[in-house]
Design an enzyme around this catalytic site. Structure first.
Site, PDB file in Angstrom:
ATOM      1  N   GLU A 169       0.827  -1.208   0.000  1.00  0.00           N
ATOM      2  CA  GLU A 169       0.000   0.000   0.000  1.00  0.00           C
ATOM      3  C   GLU A 169       0.860   1.256   0.000  1.00  0.00           C
ATOM      4  O   GLU A 169       1.232   1.767   1.056  1.00  0.00           O
ATOM      5  CB  GLU A 169      -0.919   0.031   1.231  1.00  0.00           C
ATOM      6  CG  GLU A 169      -2.104  -0.887   1.143  1.00  0.00           C
ATOM      7  CD  GLU A 169      -3.035  -0.750   2.325  1.00  0.00           C
ATOM      8  OE1 GLU A 169      -4.182  -1.208   2.222  1.00  0.00           O
ATOM      9  OE2 GLU A 169      -2.625  -0.176   3.355  1.00  0.00           O
ATOM     10  N   GLU A 256      -6.447  -7.298  -0.757  1.00  0.00           N
ATOM     11  CA  GLU A 256      -6.771  -7.046   0.641  1.00  0.00           C
ATOM     12  C   GLU A 256      -8.088  -6.284   0.712  1.00  0.00           C
ATOM     13  O   GLU A 256      -8.263  -5.271   0.048  1.00  0.00           O
ATOM     14  CB  GLU A 256      -5.640  -6.230   1.284  1.00  0.00           C
ATOM     15  CG  GLU A 256      -5.839  -5.907   2.737  1.00  0.00           C
ATOM     16  CD  GLU A 256      -4.654  -5.114   3.285  1.00  0.00           C
ATOM     17  OE1 GLU A 256      -3.506  -5.572   3.120  1.00  0.00           O
ATOM     18  OE2 GLU A 256      -4.882  -4.038   3.847  1.00  0.00           O
TER      19      GLU A 256
END
Length: 333
Positions: A169, A256
């Site tokens: 991320e 995710e």
């Protein structure tokens, strides 16, 4: 969305619209005589905006993401991988190998061992495994990431099970001048040993700005892009971004996602989750739920103290865990 992802996240499946309870009684997939996920799909490839199997048809995988490896590494076991495959019908598992905060950067041998343990177990079970460089500032650790993935690619070249997720991320950094150059360096290290397995690249703003990546894609024929969401926080606006990105021709993988708020806590947002999974089914996306952990927070699928060897009973699962298990068990990817 918090900067450090030691929060929780979650995944869903095909029985979403008929209710989680009904799915709990369904038999596990991959029983004797049935092909495993990898036998069925083979090496995954990007074809336009889709990830497809060896037959050229979309392959939609469903499974769990393990938690940050340095903090809750106890579930990085062959027994857990086997249980997820046989009881949850998981076709993919994600190993979230931490980079900093006590992860690979300071304990490379220990963290590499966790990665290879999960990879070897996934290969034994015939499911896919995402090896995730779980980092928010990977551009500052390019050499270390390239070394990590280069070693894995050399070891597992030729194994269609392995998927490389090279940046979990990214923060609010520029795609073209920061993330893309990092990715190109790490991809080169992988391709030196593994010329064809799927690689997934994180996108700006905690892997939400997929439309930005779509405007300047990486020049590799088998790269997909990361989309993350938390149902309690992210709604139609993020789905619109994802649709815009796919319309531009890139493939997405939801490596995710969570049933709760982006901080990893709160109650399961069933309404938003159902909206998300209608979208996921429509576009044949694959997904991993955050997280396979017993941390006391809404996104964890396990209650504190749940066994490190699988075999979990209904009482071992959280509200999110029961919901997600039912979704994965019923997924018809």
């Amino acid at each position: 969305m918090v900067a450090l992802r030691f929060v929780g996240k979650v995944v869903l499946t095909g029985c979403l619209f008929i209710g989680a309870t009904a799915c709990l009684s369904q038999p596990g997939s991959g029983s004797q005589g049935e092909p495993t996920a990898v036998e069925k799909h083979g090496r995954l490839q990007v074809k336009g905006s889709q990830i497809v199997g060896k037959d050229g048809k979309p392959a939609s995988l469903a499974g769990m993401s393990l938690f940050w490896s340095q903090w809750i590494g106890k579930y990085y076991t062959p027994e857990v991988v086997k249980w997820l495959k046989t009881d949850w019908n998981s076709t993919v598992i994600r190993a979230a190998i931490a980079a900093d905060s006590g992860g690979y950067l300071t304990h490379p041998e220990e963290e590499m061992k966790k990665a290879t343990t999960v990879i070897d177990a996934a290969i034994a079970q015939g499911i896919y495994v995402i090896v995730d460089w779980h980092d928010h500032r990977a551009e500052k650790h390019t050499a270390e990431s390239a070394k990590f993935f280069g070693e894995l690619a050399k070891k597992y070249s030729g194994k269609p099970n392995v998927i490389y997720e090279i940046f979990n991320e990214p923060l609010k950094v520029n795609w073209s001048t920061v993330i893309k150059p990092y990715a190109e360096t790490v991809i080169k290290a992988i391709r030196a040993h593994d010329p064809s397995n799927l690689i997934i690249v994180g996108t700006p703003t905690w892997s939400q700005d997929v439309d930005v990546a779509a405007a300047d894609p990486i020049n590799d024929p088998n790269v997909a892009y990361t989309l993350h969401f938390y149902a309690g926080t992210h709604k139609q606006g993020l789905r619109d971004k994802a649709k815009k990105a796919m319309d531009k021709g890139i493939a997405l993988f939801v490596t995710e996602w969570g049933t709760v708020q982006a901080n990893g806590d709160g109650a399961v947002d069933r309404t938003s989750t159902e909206e998300w999974f209608k979208f996921i089914r429509e576009h044949n996306l694959s997904h991993c739920n955050w997280s396979l952990a017993d941390k006391k927070e809404g996104a964890s699928v396990l209650n504190p103290g749940a066994s490190e060897r699988g075999g979990w009973k209904d009482s071992d699962l959280t509200d999110s865990g029961r919901y997600v298990r039912a979704l994965i068990r019923g997924w018809k990817g």
